[in-house]
Scaffold this active site. Structure first.
Site, mmCIF file in Angstrom:
data_model
loop_
_atom_site.group_PDB
_atom_site.id
_atom_site.type_symbol
_atom_site.label_atom_id
_atom_site.label_comp_id
_atom_site.label_asym_id
_atom_site.label_seq_id
_atom_site.Cartn_x
_atom_site.Cartn_y
_atom_site.Cartn_z
ATOM 1 N N SER A 86 -3.589 0.264 6.077
ATOM 2 C CA SER A 86 -4.300 -0.416 7.422
ATOM 3 C C SER A 86 -3.363 0.145 8.325
ATOM 4 O O SER A 86 -3.583 0.758 9.347
ATOM 5 C CB SER A 86 -4.703 -1.446 7.382
ATOM 6 O OG SER A 86 -5.127 -1.769 8.500
ATOM 7 N N HIS A 127 0.704 -1.326 0.070
ATOM 8 C CA HIS A 127 -0.040 -0.118 0.001
ATOM 9 C C HIS A 127 0.771 1.484 -0.074
ATOM 10 O O HIS A 127 1.000 1.898 0.868
ATOM 11 C CB HIS A 127 -1.013 0.156 1.077
ATOM 12 C CG HIS A 127 -2.168 -0.733 1.075
ATOM 13 N ND1 HIS A 127 -2.892 -1.515 2.075
ATOM 14 C CD2 HIS A 127 -2.921 -0.974 -0.033
ATOM 15 C CE1 HIS A 127 -4.013 -1.988 1.335
ATOM 16 N NE2 HIS A 127 -4.192 -1.723 0.142
ATOM 17 N N CYS A 139 3.741 -12.000 2.643
ATOM 18 C CA CYS A 139 4.264 -11.991 3.654
ATOM 19 C C CYS A 139 4.262 -13.239 4.490
ATOM 20 O O CYS A 139 3.106 -13.753 4.548
ATOM 21 C CB CYS A 139 3.976 -10.494 4.622
ATOM 22 S SG CYS A 139 4.312 -10.782 6.494
ATOM 23 N N CYS A 171 1.630 -9.087 13.885
ATOM 24 C CA CYS A 171 3.054 -9.183 13.758
ATOM 25 C C CYS A 171 3.690 -8.462 14.978
ATOM 26 O O CYS A 171 3.222 -7.499 15.130
ATOM 27 C CB CYS A 171 3.267 -8.449 12.193
ATOM 28 S SG CYS A 171 4.845 -8.339 11.752
ATOM 29 N N SER A 226 4.995 0.343 4.788
ATOM 30 C CA SER A 226 5.139 0.402 3.366
ATOM 31 C C SER A 226 5.909 1.626 2.842
ATOM 32 O O SER A 226 5.772 1.949 1.796
ATOM 33 C CB SER A 226 3.853 0.052 2.619
ATOM 34 O OG SER A 226 3.236 -0.973 3.037
ATOM 35 N N THR A 281 -2.649 -8.829 10.667
ATOM 36 C CA THR A 281 -1.420 -8.720 11.144
ATOM 37 C C THR A 281 -1.145 -7.220 11.654
ATOM 38 O O THR A 281 -0.132 -6.985 12.843
ATOM 39 C CB THR A 281 -0.277 -9.087 10.098
ATOM 40 O OG1 THR A 281 -0.535 -8.240 9.009
ATOM 41 C CG2 THR A 281 -0.246 -10.457 9.869
ATOM 42 N N GLU A 297 -5.586 -7.965 2.796
ATOM 43 C CA GLU A 297 -5.052 -9.000 3.979
ATOM 44 C C GLU A 297 -6.285 -10.062 4.487
ATOM 45 O O GLU A 297 -6.199 -11.169 4.398
ATOM 46 C CB GLU A 297 -4.145 -8.614 4.917
ATOM 47 C CG GLU A 297 -3.822 -9.758 5.674
ATOM 48 C CD GLU A 297 -2.935 -9.095 7.138
ATOM 49 O OE1 GLU A 297 -3.211 -9.749 8.181
ATOM 50 O OE2 GLU A 297 -2.171 -8.091 6.921
#
Length: 280
Positions: free
Chosen positions: A220, A40, A95, A191, A263, A163, A125
């Site tokens: 996000s 993103h 990922c 994550c 990102s 995540t 996702e």
């Protein structure tokens, strides 16, 4: 102006891996396709396009033998099936932490558990995770949405998370499910890098006079950083690049904090950091 830059700002492992893998594939194949935006960040996507990694939303229109790169957010299982059916070559840049969720959801749903995903409905996702469940999966991101899920009292659930979801909010929503008495398995699939980034952002925002969050408009994890920092510092700003930096800083501001989504390329972070130091 003094600047406090988050150590965790910028590319996470999964994003860095995806970008490097896509760029390498584009060079080796002389041109390939990514399914949707690889990450993103529009600037990264545009740079990849210049390097021969073009974008498509559907592999159905590609020719047999074409190479497709799976985006970092992952995709539903049916997309892999379609790629194979169409004779396409697949490079999987999902990922690894997202890939783990796919395996959990597939296994637990096959064993009869109802899958509940705590995350943002419609996010790539989350759409990908749903596509690995055997049967429908529910997505919730608020207490109100939990009340709307048509679950029986004896339901057996497996709860996972997007995540990049807010860790504090994840725990609050899990507690609601637990109080309802469902038979549940909870797997915290947020994550570690996300947790660290959010914790550091919250800490910095509590110390500074103004906070700048850098990241893609559709990211996000960047939006979550903004929400977290906004709770600690009312003068919190969300920008994509230096071009968006039109700040009306508090008159007494002497310390500005900066963090960035997973990102966001380092060069954009450095541009913003240097500009703030010199011009404010």
């Amino acid at each position: 102006m003094k600047v406090l830059l988050a150590k965790s700002a910028g590319f996470c492992y999964g994003v860095k891996r995806a970008v490097e893998l896509a760029a390498k594939t584009g060079e080796e194949t002389g041109g390939c396709w990514m399914l949707g935006d690889l990450i993103h960040n529009s600037h990264v996507v545009e740079d990849l396009a210049r390097r021969g990694v073009r974008k498509t939303e559907d592999p159905a229109g590609l020719a047999a033998g074409d190479t497709v790169v799976i985006r970092s957010h992952g995709v539903p299982k049916r997309i892999y099936d379609r790629i194979e059916e169409n004779g396409l070559s697949c490079v999987d840049a999902t990922c690894p932490f997202v890939k783990r969720i796919h395996k959990i959801v597939q296994k637990e749903s096959e064993e009869g558990r109802q899958i509940v995903i705590i995350g943002n409905a419609g996010h790539p996702e989350v759409e990908g995770i749903m596509g690995w469940a055997k049967g429908p999966a529910f997505v919730v991101e608020s207490a109100e949405e939990i009340e709307k899920i048509p679950l029986k009292q004896d339901s057996t659930l497996c709860i996972v998370s997007q995540t990049t979801f807010n860790y504090k909010k994840f725990k609050e929503l899990v507690e609601i499910f637990e109080k309802k008495g469902y038979n549940i398995i909870v797997v915290n699939t947020i994550c570690n890098a996300t947790e660290e980034r959010q914790t550091e952002a919250r800490d910095i925002a509590s110390k500074v006079d103004a906070m700048i969050i850098i990241g893609g408009r559709h990211s996000s994890n960047t939006r979550k950083l903004y929400e977290i920092c906004r709770e600690q510092c009312s003068a919190t700003y969300f920008i994509q690049t230096l071009d968006d930096l039109h700040l009306d800083l508090p008159k007494a501001a002497s310390l500005v904090g900066i963090t960035a989504g997973a990102s966001t390329p380092n060069n954009i972070i450095e541009e913003v950091q240097n500009y703030v130091r010199i011009n404010f």
